[in-house]
Design an enzyme around this catalytic site. Structure first.
Site, PDB file in Angstrom:
ATOM      1  N   TYR A 137       0.842  -1.204   0.000  1.00  0.00           N
ATOM      2  CA  TYR A 137       0.000   0.000   0.000  1.00  0.00           C
ATOM      3  C   TYR A 137       0.874   1.249   0.000  1.00  0.00           C
ATOM      4  O   TYR A 137       0.726   2.139  -0.861  1.00  0.00           O
ATOM      5  CB  TYR A 137      -0.929   0.008   1.213  1.00  0.00           C
ATOM      6  CG  TYR A 137      -1.612   1.340   1.436  1.00  0.00           C
ATOM      7  CD1 TYR A 137      -2.583   1.787   0.541  1.00  0.00           C
ATOM      8  CD2 TYR A 137      -1.290   2.141   2.527  1.00  0.00           C
ATOM      9  CE1 TYR A 137      -3.206   3.014   0.730  1.00  0.00           C
ATOM     10  CE2 TYR A 137      -1.919   3.364   2.720  1.00  0.00           C
ATOM     11  CZ  TYR A 137      -2.873   3.804   1.821  1.00  0.00           C
ATOM     12  OH  TYR A 137      -3.488   5.018   2.013  1.00  0.00           O
ATOM     13  N   LYS A 141       1.290   3.808  -3.254  1.00  0.00           N
ATOM     14  CA  LYS A 141       0.820   5.185  -3.076  1.00  0.00           C
ATOM     15  C   LYS A 141       1.947   6.175  -3.336  1.00  0.00           C
ATOM     16  O   LYS A 141       1.709   7.276  -3.864  1.00  0.00           O
ATOM     17  CB  LYS A 141       0.241   5.378  -1.678  1.00  0.00           C
ATOM     18  CG  LYS A 141      -1.070   4.656  -1.425  1.00  0.00           C
ATOM     19  CD  LYS A 141      -2.228   5.235  -2.231  1.00  0.00           C
ATOM     20  CE  LYS A 141      -2.752   6.527  -1.636  1.00  0.00           C
ATOM     21  NZ  LYS A 141      -3.961   7.021  -2.342  1.00  0.00           N
TER      22      LYS A 141
END
Length: 333
Positions: A137, A141
């Site tokens: 994640y 990102k």
């Protein structure tokens, strides 16, 4: 003004949609799930995966601004399951904005893009992107944020990235319900010494920051930059969690586990889940162990200066509202 909110049916997205509607904007959203309650408010809903470029382009048609909030979050999953929505999806948004002549793009990022495994105390946006990610994640990102910011001033498109930290408040489907469920089940442990301080961000304040970023893009100096967003009042994480649990008549967490032990457990669970192909979240991961044990709070002076950001909802007010809502609705029973 016409605005597209990707992920407009999610926790933060709904607050941004509400604030845009109050401004009198025409709002459309793009998301995976049907949103009849939002459609009833006059908001057009495009139901699609963000990896579908044609759907993104259709949703962007006629818009002046895109608030790109949609993302795959979480502590577990394959690289592809994060890369496709978080990176490919973001590239679709960028390209659709350019094709449709959209001039403003606000991206919802995360402070996890600077994760490096160490405590972070009062750092500003000069902190470089992370390393030793331990989290798909955070890594995806960071890739997406960098591409968004690099696009600033391409084909008339101006961009900003916002990094709200630990968003919480009424309607939260992730942080608070998971904490409450694990505490009730006796499965929550304090990681480390329990004195680590972290930033949190009330969802209303995070939504305010998005509209302020839209306004700020009138000024060339604000574009192409990331901004940390928070309450500007770091909390002692485990004290704050226990305060919430106490107000909900749930026994506070007292048992502790060292960071080293939690890290090793996380490594073990990651190995087991990879071997077995389990898709649910492990009880612990290395990334989660570090995040729950170390300091991570940030300087928001840039957001104050360039965006005019000030947290309108303070922690005590937000906590009172949340507890009252949870008790009234029975959402935690």
């Amino acid at each position: 003004m016409k605005a597209l909110v990707t992920g407009g049916g999610g926790f933060l997205g709904r607050y941004v949609v509400q604030k845009l509607c109050k401004r009198g904007a025409e709002v459309v959203i793009l998301g995976r799930s049907p949103q009849p309650a939002i459609e009833a408010q006059g908001v057009k809903v495009y139901q699609s995966e963000i990896e579908n470029f044609n759907s993104v382009k259709d949703a962007c048609q006629g818009c002046d601004v895109v608030f790109h909030i949609a993302a795959k979050t979480g502590i577990w999953g394959s690289w592809k399951s994060f890369f496709q929505p978080n990176v490919i999806g973001t590239r679709n948004v960028i390209n659709a904005c350019k094709e449709q002549g959209i001039t403003r793009l606000i991206y919802t990022s995360t402070p996890s893009v600077v994760f490096n495994g160490n405590s972070i105390e009062g750092a500003d946006e000069s902190l470089p992107y992370g390393c030793n990610w331990l989290s798909h994640y955070a890594h995806t990102k960071a890739i997406a944020e960098a591409e968004i910011l690099a696009t600033n001033n391409d084909d008339g498109l101006r961009t900003i990235a916002l990094r709200p930290h630990l968003i919480w408040g009424i309607g939260d489907p992730h942080l608070i319900p998971r904490v409450v469920a694990r505490a009730r089940g006796g499965k929550l442990r304090i990681i480390g010494n329990g004195r680590n301080r972290v930033d949190i961000t009330h969802v209303d304040n995070a939504a305010d920051a998005h509209l302020l970023a839209f306004d700020a893009l009138e000024n060339e100096n604000a574009g192409g930059r990331p901004y940390f967003i928070s309450q500007d009042q770091p909390v002692v994480l485990w004290e704050w969690i226990n305060e919430l649990l106490t107000r909900l008549n749930i026994r506070p967490v007292q048992k502790k586990i060292s960071l080293n032990k939690a890290y090793v457990l996380g490594m073990g669970f990651e190995g087991i889940y990879k071997l077995t192909g389990l898709s649910s979240d492990p009880p612990m991961t290395r990334f989660l162990a570090v995040e729950l044990a170390k300091n991570h709070f940030f300087n928001i002076d840039a957001a104050r200066r360039d965006l005019g950001y000030e947290p309108a909802i303070n922690i005590e007010t937000g906590l009172n509202q949340l507890v009252e809502h949870l008790n009234k609705t029975g959402a935690i029973n």
